[in-house]
Design an enzyme around this catalytic site. Structure first.
Site, PDB file in Angstrom:
ATOM      1  N   ASP A 333       7.450 -15.620   5.587  1.00 22.55           N
ATOM      2  CA  ASP A 333       6.709 -14.453   6.079  1.00 22.55           C
ATOM      3  C   ASP A 333       7.770 -13.391   6.342  1.00 22.55           C
ATOM      4  O   ASP A 333       8.260 -13.241   7.455  1.00 22.55           O
ATOM      5  CB  ASP A 333       5.925 -14.816   7.338  1.00 22.55           C
ATOM      6  CG  ASP A 333       5.006 -13.697   7.781  1.00 22.55           C
ATOM      7  OD1 ASP A 333       4.382 -13.063   6.920  1.00 22.55           O
ATOM      8  OD2 ASP A 333       4.927 -13.437   9.003  1.00 22.55           O
ATOM      9  N   CYS A 386       3.389  -8.024   5.639  1.00 26.84           N
ATOM     10  CA  CYS A 386       2.329  -7.186   6.217  1.00 26.84           C
ATOM     11  C   CYS A 386       2.541  -5.739   5.800  1.00 26.84           C
ATOM     12  O   CYS A 386       2.409  -4.815   6.600  1.00 26.84           O
ATOM     13  CB  CYS A 386       2.260  -7.326   7.735  1.00 26.84           C
ATOM     14  SG  CYS A 386       3.828  -7.050   8.583  1.00 26.84           S
TER      15      CYS A 386
END
Length: 447
Positions: A333, A386
């Protein structure tokens, strides 16, 4: 202490002045809410004003400019006071204009000298008499979009080039809508039904997520203050972020690496799928000691600490501590520009430039290359960000696969079968798709 010191309007101005100097909006808000006794209505107004002024800053500055010759030469709090008044006047329809102007002038009177009070009063009355400038007076179309939606020109141009004009405008228009209060149920401890019941009994209004089967959206009330939150029955996590871990297809006895783990939201989601008795464990890395402690604290609150090994280590140096083929699953991530979070962290839009994404791409590729050898053959590595720019998403995956033929790209699965008609194997969630955060997820299988 003066009567204005504890009002949400003054606290919003004080917070905005600090945020302009680099403080994060969410940290400033949390600090103010903890330091001052406010009821829910005042907390909501404070939050609305802080995020609203940041979200619409370019628009508000455009409206203010004809009435203040040198706005950036004003004391920061005076400038933010005027922008806050404009925001309330134009965007908060339930507050009468007279109340907005009167309270703004009162703050100027109490917090400044008589000259500031006269100046603020004059600006407000002149705006009321003359009216605010119209967007159609801006000749350049990109500049007009920038002011209308309060988005930097470079981002408008980049999104148009990558996604087309229609999608670009849909995205930037959606980013000024309020962020949803979304939760992920902790399956190690509870169920969606039990959490829904607990929150409903506490007076909150809750509905199931349309994106994640473990997600709930609170439409009225504050979930963070409930006993269910303190006990670890759920955690606050955006609906899009909840899609990353299911894409890993974690099995109970797996050894999992969470390469960039802090603050531990996805770590605890992985851990909930593991069985410590079967040998399941997630090694959660972060480069900073204080963030490693935070991962441990979150794991403890979510009752999964027996399956989490929080470790201080730069993911790019993972091979100094772990052998090749150590892990069944790896989550990267990755550190990213965060442009998918602009609804939740509106100041990001003013802080980032395209070069930031290009610089981050190098770090993202370095992390993937470093952890790849530690994945077992047949294992899955999921890459997520993101952000919504191809430079950090599709381009990273293409470059990684070009250098690592031992990996193949698989279709990113979702339990709700989201975007089932897409042609790309990767999954891009844009902020306008479901009014959640923007996210990118790619699944790579080691042959």
């Amino acid at each position: 202490m003066s009567t204005v010191d504890n009002t949400p309007r003054w606290l919003a101005v004080a917070a905005l002045a600090k945020i302009k100097n680099g403080a994060y909006s969410n940290l400033q808000l949390n600090q103010l809410i903890n330091e001052h006794r406010m009821d829910r209505r005042d907390i909501n107004l404070l939050t609305n004003m802080v995020y609203g002024v940041i979200q619409h800053r370019l628009t508000l500055e455009f409206w203010l400019k004809p009435f203040v010759r040198h706005p950036h030469q004003l004391d920061p709090w005076v400038r933010e006071l005027l922008l806050s008044a404009l925001y309330q006047w134009q965007y908060l329809n339930k507050i009468p204009q007279r109340a907005v102007f009167n309270e703004t002038i009162e703050i100027a009177k109490v917090k400044g000298h008589p000259g500031i009070r006269r100046f603020v009063t004059g600006v407000l009355h002149q705006m009321d008499r003359s009216g605010l400038p119209a967007f159609d007076t801006i000749e350049d179309p990109d500049e007009r979009l920038s002011v209308t939606y309060s988005m930097p020109v470079w981002l408008i141009q980049e999104l148009r080039q990558q996604l087309g004009a229609t999608k670009m405008e849909a995205i930037i228009a959606s980013l000024n809508q309020p962020a949803k209060q979304s939760l992920r149920v902790n399956t190690a401890l509870s169920t969606v039904s039990d959490v829904t019941t607990a929150l409903t009994n506490d007076g909150l209004t809750v509905e199931p997520s349309k994106i994640s089967p473990l997600g709930l959206v609170v439409t009225d009330g504050q979930a963070i203050n409930t006993e269910a939150m303190r006990y670890g029955m759920f955690t606050v996590q955006d609906e899009s972020a909840q899609l990353v871990v299911p894409a890993l297809n974690v099995q109970p006895g797996d050894q999992v690496l969470d390469a960039c783990a802090a603050p531990g939201g996805k770590t605890t989601q992985i851990a909930a799928e593991l069985d410590a008795d079967a040998g399941g464990e997630v090694v959660a890395l972060d480069i900073h000691a204080n963030k490693v402690r935070l991962i441990g604290q979150n794991a403890a609150r979510m009752h999964v600490a027996d399956r989490v090994a929080a470790t201080e280590l730069d993911a790019r140096k993972v091979q100094t501590q772990f052998d090749d083929e150590s892990f069944d699953r790896i989550l990267v991530d990755a550190p990213c520009s965060g442009l998918g979070l602009m609804r939740r962290k509106p100041e990001i839009r003013y802080e980032k430039q395209l070069q930031d994404s290009l610089n981050l791409q190098k770090i993202q590729l370095a992390i993937l290359a470093a952890v790849a050898p530690t994945l077992k053959k047949g294992g899955i590595m999921t890459y997520s960000t993101c952000t919504i720019l191809q430079q950090e998403n599709q381009d990273v995956i293409a470059k990684f696969l070009a250098d690592h033929p031992e990996f193949e790209l698989q279709t990113t699965p979702t339990e709700q079968d989201l975007k089932a008609d897409r042609t790309d194997k990767t999954l891009s969630i844009y902020p306008d798709d479901y009014l959640s955060d923007g996210f990118f997820i790619a699944c790579l299988r080691k042959k």
